[in-house]
Design a protein around this motif. Structure first.
Motif, PDB file in Angstrom:
ATOM      1  N   VAL A   1       0.849  -1.198   0.000  1.00  0.00           N
ATOM      2  CA  VAL A   1       0.000   0.000   0.000  1.00  0.00           C
ATOM      3  C   VAL A   1       0.885   1.250   0.000  1.00  0.00           C
ATOM      4  O   VAL A   1       0.608   2.215  -0.720  1.00  0.00           O
ATOM      5  CB  VAL A   1      -0.962  -0.010   1.204  1.00  0.00           C
ATOM      6  N   ALA A   2       1.951   1.237   0.769  1.00  0.00           N
ATOM      7  CA  ALA A   2       2.864   2.388   0.823  1.00  0.00           C
ATOM      8  C   ALA A   2       3.449   2.687  -0.558  1.00  0.00           C
ATOM      9  O   ALA A   2       3.547   3.850  -0.970  1.00  0.00           O
ATOM     10  CB  ALA A   2       3.981   2.140   1.834  1.00  0.00           C
ATOM     11  N   GLU A   3       3.842   1.641  -1.282  1.00  0.00           N
ATOM     12  CA  GLU A   3       4.386   1.834  -2.635  1.00  0.00           C
ATOM     13  C   GLU A   3       3.327   2.387  -3.585  1.00  0.00           C
ATOM     14  O   GLU A   3       3.627   3.246  -4.422  1.00  0.00           O
ATOM     15  CB  GLU A   3       4.937   0.513  -3.163  1.00  0.00           C
ATOM     16  N   THR A   4       2.103   1.909  -3.441  1.00  0.00           N
ATOM     17  CA  THR A   4       1.009   2.409  -4.278  1.00  0.00           C
ATOM     18  C   THR A   4       0.757   3.887  -4.001  1.00  0.00           C
ATOM     19  O   THR A   4       0.597   4.691  -4.925  1.00  0.00           O
ATOM     20  CB  THR A   4      -0.271   1.590  -4.034  1.00  0.00           C
ATOM     21  N   ILE A   5       0.732   4.255  -2.723  1.00  0.00           N
ATOM     22  CA  ILE A   5       0.548   5.663  -2.348  1.00  0.00           C
ATOM     23  C   ILE A   5       1.659   6.507  -2.956  1.00  0.00           C
ATOM     24  O   ILE A   5       1.408   7.561  -3.538  1.00  0.00           O
ATOM     25  CB  ILE A   5       0.498   5.810  -0.814  1.00  0.00           C
ATOM     26  N   GLN A   6       2.882   6.039  -2.827  1.00  0.00           N
ATOM     27  CA  GLN A   6       4.040   6.759  -3.371  1.00  0.00           C
ATOM     28  C   GLN A   6       3.877   6.971  -4.874  1.00  0.00           C
ATOM     29  O   GLN A   6       4.049   8.080  -5.378  1.00  0.00           O
ATOM     30  CB  GLN A   6       5.319   5.973  -3.074  1.00  0.00           C
ATOM     31  N   GLN A   7       3.555   5.922  -5.598  1.00  0.00           N
ATOM     32  CA  GLN A   7       3.415   6.010  -7.057  1.00  0.00           C
ATOM     33  C   GLN A   7       2.298   6.962  -7.471  1.00  0.00           C
ATOM     34  O   GLN A   7       2.466   7.770  -8.386  1.00  0.00           O
ATOM     35  CB  GLN A   7       3.160   4.636  -7.661  1.00  0.00           C
ATOM     36  N   LYS A   8       1.159   6.857  -6.807  1.00  0.00           N
ATOM     37  CA  LYS A   8       0.027   7.706  -7.184  1.00  0.00           C
ATOM     38  C   LYS A   8       0.291   9.177  -6.900  1.00  0.00           C
ATOM     39  O   LYS A   8      -0.063  10.042  -7.704  1.00  0.00           O
ATOM     40  CB  LYS A   8      -1.239   7.229  -6.479  1.00  0.00           C
TER      41      LYS A   8
ATOM     42  N   ALA B   1      -7.551  22.784   0.017  1.00  0.00           N
ATOM     43  CA  ALA B   1      -7.413  22.448  -1.403  1.00  0.00           C
ATOM     44  C   ALA B   1      -6.258  21.473  -1.618  1.00  0.00           C
ATOM     45  O   ALA B   1      -6.353  20.553  -2.443  1.00  0.00           O
ATOM     46  CB  ALA B   1      -7.195  23.710  -2.226  1.00  0.00           C
ATOM     47  N   ARG B   2      -5.188  21.630  -0.876  1.00  0.00           N
ATOM     48  CA  ARG B   2      -4.052  20.717  -0.981  1.00  0.00           C
ATOM     49  C   ARG B   2      -4.466  19.313  -0.540  1.00  0.00           C
ATOM     50  O   ARG B   2      -4.155  18.324  -1.195  1.00  0.00           O
ATOM     51  CB  ARG B   2      -2.896  21.197  -0.105  1.00  0.00           C
ATOM     52  N   HIS B   3      -5.167  19.251   0.580  1.00  0.00           N
ATOM     53  CA  HIS B   3      -5.610  17.956   1.091  1.00  0.00           C
ATOM     54  C   HIS B   3      -6.602  17.293   0.144  1.00  0.00           C
ATOM     55  O   HIS B   3      -6.583  16.069  -0.029  1.00  0.00           O
ATOM     56  CB  HIS B   3      -6.195  18.110   2.494  1.00  0.00           C
ATOM     57  N   ARG B   4      -7.429  18.087  -0.497  1.00  0.00           N
ATOM     58  CA  ARG B   4      -8.367  17.526  -1.484  1.00  0.00           C
ATOM     59  C   ARG B   4      -7.618  16.888  -2.648  1.00  0.00           C
ATOM     60  O   ARG B   4      -8.018  15.836  -3.151  1.00  0.00           O
ATOM     61  CB  ARG B   4      -9.304  18.618  -1.997  1.00  0.00           C
ATOM     62  N   GLN B   5      -6.535  17.517  -3.088  1.00  0.00           N
ATOM     63  CA  GLN B   5      -5.748  16.948  -4.186  1.00  0.00           C
ATOM     64  C   GLN B   5      -5.163  15.594  -3.788  1.00  0.00           C
ATOM     65  O   GLN B   5      -5.187  14.651  -4.571  1.00  0.00           O
ATOM     66  CB  GLN B   5      -4.601  17.887  -4.575  1.00  0.00           C
ATOM     67  N   VAL B   6      -4.635  15.516  -2.581  1.00  0.00           N
ATOM     68  CA  VAL B   6      -4.080  14.254  -2.102  1.00  0.00           C
ATOM     69  C   VAL B   6      -5.194  13.214  -1.973  1.00  0.00           C
ATOM     70  O   VAL B   6      -5.043  12.069  -2.406  1.00  0.00           O
ATOM     71  CB  VAL B   6      -3.335  14.453  -0.761  1.00  0.00           C
TER      72      VAL B   6
ATOM     73  N   ALA C   1      -6.180  11.847  -5.338  1.00  0.00           N
ATOM     74  CA  ALA C   1      -5.180  10.926  -5.883  1.00  0.00           C
ATOM     75  C   ALA C   1      -5.245   9.558  -5.207  1.00  0.00           C
ATOM     76  O   ALA C   1      -4.946   8.539  -5.826  1.00  0.00           O
ATOM     77  CB  ALA C   1      -3.783  11.524  -5.733  1.00  0.00           C
ATOM     78  N   LEU C   2      -5.654   9.542  -3.939  1.00  0.00           N
ATOM     79  CA  LEU C   2      -5.660   8.302  -3.160  1.00  0.00           C
ATOM     80  C   LEU C   2      -7.067   7.815  -2.824  1.00  0.00           C
ATOM     81  O   LEU C   2      -7.261   7.063  -1.868  1.00  0.00           O
ATOM     82  CB  LEU C   2      -4.862   8.505  -1.872  1.00  0.00           C
ATOM     83  N   ALA C   3      -8.048   8.216  -3.605  1.00  0.00           N
ATOM     84  CA  ALA C   3      -9.445   7.874  -3.310  1.00  0.00           C
ATOM     85  C   ALA C   3      -9.657   6.369  -3.165  1.00  0.00           C
ATOM     86  O   ALA C   3     -10.350   5.918  -2.246  1.00  0.00           O
ATOM     87  CB  ALA C   3     -10.361   8.439  -4.395  1.00  0.00           C
TER      88      ALA C   3
END
Length: 99
Positions: free
Chosen positions: A3-10, A55-60, A63-65
């Motif tokens: 999961v950590a690698e997926t988060i990093q990639q996204k 707005a920054r948190h929304r972007q993150v 990306a990780l929805a």
């Protein structure tokens, strides 16, 4: 892939960060060993220029929805512009939640 690698990639693909840390903090919580449910993200991106924290948190979050809907229970976000990152003394520690 973890999961950590997926988060990093996204996050890398979505925000082109200059600096990115993905820390699995699950061990600080009451979860089974080797869990991937609680993360801290430190991200420095030009994409945050002119944006408020929400707005920054929304972007993150966007990306990780998928991860947030499927197993990631908590995500601590520290979002900075490159200028803010240069002025930052230290990223705040996460509280110890294990009890």
């Amino acid at each position: 892939m973890s999961v950590a690698e997926t988060i990093q990639q996204k996050l890398q693909a979505a925000l082109l960060p200059e600096h990115l840390e993905v820390v699995n903090e699950s061990h600080n919580h009451h979860v089974p060993p080797n869990s991937e449910t609680h993360f801290k993200v430190v991200i420095v991106s030009q994409a945050f220029d002119g944006q408020r924290l929400l707005a920054r948190h929304r972007q993150v979050n966007e990306a990780l929805a998928h991860e947030l809907a499927n197993g990631v229970h908590a995500l601590s976000m520290h979002t900075y512009t490159p200028q803010e990152w240069q002025a930052q003394v230290a990223v705040p520690d996460s509280p110890k939640c294990r009890g």
